[in-house]
Design an enzyme around this catalytic site. Structure first.
Site, PDB file in Angstrom:
ATOM      1  N   THR A  94      21.901  -2.957 -43.288  1.00  0.00           N
ATOM      2  CA  THR A  94      20.929  -2.642 -42.253  1.00  0.00           C
ATOM      3  C   THR A  94      20.630  -1.148 -42.238  1.00  0.00           C
ATOM      4  O   THR A  94      19.471  -0.728 -42.188  1.00  0.00           O
ATOM      5  CB  THR A  94      21.452  -3.075 -40.871  1.00  0.00           C
ATOM      6  OG1 THR A  94      21.821  -4.444 -40.911  1.00  0.00           O
ATOM      7  CG2 THR A  94      20.398  -2.854 -39.809  1.00  0.00           C
ATOM      8  N   THR A  95      21.686  -0.332 -42.315  1.00  0.00           N
ATOM      9  CA  THR A  95      21.511   1.114 -42.315  1.00  0.00           C
ATOM     10  C   THR A  95      20.769   1.576 -43.559  1.00  0.00           C
ATOM     11  O   THR A  95      19.946   2.493 -43.504  1.00  0.00           O
ATOM     12  CB  THR A  95      22.881   1.814 -42.230  1.00  0.00           C
ATOM     13  OG1 THR A  95      23.600   1.304 -41.109  1.00  0.00           O
ATOM     14  CG2 THR A  95      22.722   3.322 -42.098  1.00  0.00           C
ATOM     15  N   TYR A 157      17.169 -15.983 -37.694  1.00  0.00           N
ATOM     16  CA  TYR A 157      15.830 -16.495 -37.344  1.00  0.00           C
ATOM     17  C   TYR A 157      15.776 -18.007 -37.518  1.00  0.00           C
ATOM     18  O   TYR A 157      15.712 -18.734 -36.535  1.00  0.00           O
ATOM     19  CB  TYR A 157      14.727 -15.797 -38.153  1.00  0.00           C
ATOM     20  CG  TYR A 157      13.348 -16.197 -37.668  1.00  0.00           C
ATOM     21  CD1 TYR A 157      12.880 -15.767 -36.427  1.00  0.00           C
ATOM     22  CD2 TYR A 157      12.529 -17.035 -38.427  1.00  0.00           C
ATOM     23  CE1 TYR A 157      11.632 -16.154 -35.962  1.00  0.00           C
ATOM     24  CE2 TYR A 157      11.273 -17.424 -37.970  1.00  0.00           C
ATOM     25  CZ  TYR A 157      10.834 -16.988 -36.731  1.00  0.00           C
ATOM     26  OH  TYR A 157       9.608 -17.370 -36.270  1.00  0.00           O
ATOM     27  N   TYR A 181      29.644 -10.825 -42.326  1.00  0.00           N
ATOM     28  CA  TYR A 181      29.133  -9.877 -41.330  1.00  0.00           C
ATOM     29  C   TYR A 181      28.653 -10.647 -40.109  1.00  0.00           C
ATOM     30  O   TYR A 181      27.707 -11.428 -40.195  1.00  0.00           O
ATOM     31  CB  TYR A 181      27.991  -9.081 -41.969  1.00  0.00           C
ATOM     32  CG  TYR A 181      27.345  -8.020 -41.109  1.00  0.00           C
ATOM     33  CD1 TYR A 181      27.930  -7.527 -39.949  1.00  0.00           C
ATOM     34  CD2 TYR A 181      26.121  -7.473 -41.497  1.00  0.00           C
ATOM     35  CE1 TYR A 181      27.319  -6.547 -39.195  1.00  0.00           C
ATOM     36  CE2 TYR A 181      25.503  -6.489 -40.761  1.00  0.00           C
ATOM     37  CZ  TYR A 181      26.098  -6.029 -39.609  1.00  0.00           C
ATOM     38  OH  TYR A 181      25.483  -5.047 -38.857  1.00  0.00           O
ATOM     39  N   ARG A 186      21.703  -9.088 -33.806  1.00  0.00           N
ATOM     40  CA  ARG A 186      20.625  -9.053 -34.799  1.00  0.00           C
ATOM     41  C   ARG A 186      20.267 -10.447 -35.315  1.00  0.00           C
ATOM     42  O   ARG A 186      19.096 -10.729 -35.577  1.00  0.00           O
ATOM     43  CB  ARG A 186      21.011  -8.155 -35.981  1.00  0.00           C
ATOM     44  CG  ARG A 186      21.008  -6.679 -35.634  1.00  0.00           C
ATOM     45  CD  ARG A 186      21.234  -5.824 -36.873  1.00  0.00           C
ATOM     46  NE  ARG A 186      21.209  -4.412 -36.562  1.00  0.00           N
ATOM     47  CZ  ARG A 186      20.119  -3.646 -36.560  1.00  0.00           C
ATOM     48  NH1 ARG A 186      18.952  -4.181 -36.846  1.00  0.00           N
ATOM     49  NH2 ARG A 186      20.193  -2.366 -36.267  1.00  0.00           N
ATOM     50  N   LYS A 209      33.320  -8.237 -41.011  1.00  0.00           N
ATOM     51  CA  LYS A 209      32.778  -7.110 -40.252  1.00  0.00           C
ATOM     52  C   LYS A 209      32.348  -7.680 -38.905  1.00  0.00           C
ATOM     53  O   LYS A 209      31.380  -8.428 -38.821  1.00  0.00           O
ATOM     54  CB  LYS A 209      31.594  -6.468 -40.968  1.00  0.00           C
ATOM     55  CG  LYS A 209      30.978  -5.312 -40.168  1.00  0.00           C
ATOM     56  CD  LYS A 209      29.731  -4.749 -40.834  1.00  0.00           C
ATOM     57  CE  LYS A 209      29.114  -3.655 -39.972  1.00  0.00           C
ATOM     58  NZ  LYS A 209      27.841  -3.128 -40.558  1.00  0.00           N
ATOM     59  N   ILE A 248      33.370  -0.289 -40.795  1.00  0.00           N
ATOM     60  CA  ILE A 248      32.172  -0.129 -41.620  1.00  0.00           C
ATOM     61  C   ILE A 248      31.201   0.649 -40.752  1.00  0.00           C
ATOM     62  O   ILE A 248      30.681   0.133 -39.766  1.00  0.00           O
ATOM     63  CB  ILE A 248      31.611  -1.480 -42.071  1.00  0.00           C
ATOM     64  CG1 ILE A 248      32.642  -2.184 -42.966  1.00  0.00           C
ATOM     65  CG2 ILE A 248      30.288  -1.294 -42.806  1.00  0.00           C
ATOM     66  CD1 ILE A 248      32.228  -3.570 -43.426  1.00  0.00           C
TER      67      ILE A 248
END
Length: 352
Positions: A94-95, A157, A181, A186, A209, A248
């Site tokens: 994402t980052t 989604y 993750y 999100r 994570k 992380i």
């Protein structure tokens, strides 16, 4: 006379030749999907080497003014991480804005990182997807170019059932060391403990994570499952009070040496308190807006944003300068003076 091909055969009768209809039969081929796998022994990281990592940076992807990757700035940033004791990097998370990359860009950046830095830092490619098909293909490619481990998100989604979650991860875990993750804010869906406990039976599961909180962290660590905190503001307590292996981190893009001290130096509430204003500033808007703005202000990357991300407003940029001065410029990456930057200094790109 017309000929009949495929589903029909011809036979003669006293009235001539007529079709003898046979119902179409689908070809059933077991395991028709032939993955891009090799039976050769791989030069691959043991899953225990991933489990031992304390500090992993979710690395930022810098851009040139035309929107392409700025590999020179990327390499410099990764080198800064390595020099300050970071043990692993998440590429295209994402980052790192993997969500704004084509898969060609994504796999290229993973391969580039392995080629340049794979002997100095563990390269964990974000090859997860909400499409199982895409996750399989990207993970095959990621391991083919040498990544040490994969990061896998749950399908977002287009959410699936709990059985579907397990089946999705079961398709990618056999390929190599993997980190699951969990970030419901999100994805819109939590990966609950029963699913994780089922996945933990795979020898390739390095750990989780986890972004739900420290109660969940403790629930896993008490059962022998490796956890990295996904929340920088909670990672000190996760590490020293709830037995997380490490973090992380987004913040380590900016202050890797201080984040290493937080993960390796023992319980340090004083340092943690000093870092909280920076962490809070970074997440005032959705990540990676804050870290992109900060690295540009530090002169480490060009002030180029791929839309839909835009820089933090002027008042927040002024606030960041004050945070840097309070913590000490020497604790941040780069060597240039921190700058406020004007709105016109930023380049926003929608097509690249």
């Amino acid at each position: 006379m017309a000929s009949f091909i495929g589903c029909c055969s011809l036979k003669s009768t006293h009235r001539g030749v007529v079709p003898n209809w046979r119902s179409p039969r689908a070809a059933v081929v077991p395991n028709f999907h032939l993955p891009m796998r090799s039976n050769e022994v791989k030069n691959r990281t043991n899953v225990d080497d991933i489990k031992s990592l304390r500090l992993i940076t979710a690395i930022k992807t810098p851009y040139l003014p035309d929107g392409r990757f700025d590999l020179e700035a990327y390499d410099a940033l990764v080198n800064m991480q390595i020099e300050d004791g970071v043990e692993g990097v998440i590429v295209g998370g994402t980052t790192g804005e993997g969500q704004l990359m084509s898969w060609d860009e994504h796999i290229m950046l993973i391969g580039h990182t392995v080629n340049c830095f794979g002997s100095s830092v563990k390269v964990i490619g974000n090859t997860g997807s909400n499409s199982t098909r895409e996750a399989i293909h990207a993970t095959e490619q990621g391991f083919a170019v040498g990544m040490h481990a994969a990061l896998h998100i749950n399908p977002y989604y287009g959410k699936t059932s709990l059985e579907g979650l397990a089946s999705h991860f079961d398709c990618v875990l056999p390929m190599g060391p993997s980190i699951i993750y969990n970030v419901p804010s999100r994805t819109g869906q939590d990966i609950p403990p029963p699913v994780v406990h089922t996945l933990a039976q795979s020898t390739n599961l390095a750990g989780i994570k986890e972004c739900v909180g420290n109660d969940r962290v403790e629930q896993y660590t008490s059962n022998g499952i490796v956890v990295w905190s996904g929340n920088d503001d909670e990672c000190h307590d996760s590490r020293w009070e709830y037995n997380a292996t490490g973090v992380i981190s987004v913040t380590s893009n900016l202050v890797p040496r201080l984040m290493r001290e937080l993960m390796f130096g023992g319980k340090n509430p004083s340092l943690n308190a000093k870092l909280i204003p920076l962490i809070q500033w970074l997440f005032r808007e959705p990540n990676p807006i804050g870290v992109n703005t900060a690295l540009a202000q530090l002169g480490v990357v060009r002030p180029v944003f791929r839309l839909p991300y835009v820089p933090l407003p002027l008042a927040k940029r002024v606030e960041f300068v004050n945070i840097v001065n309070e913590l000490g410029r020497e604790n941040f990456v780069g060597e240039k003076d921190v700058r406020i930057l004007e709105d016109d200094d930023f380049i926003l790109i929608g097509r690249y």
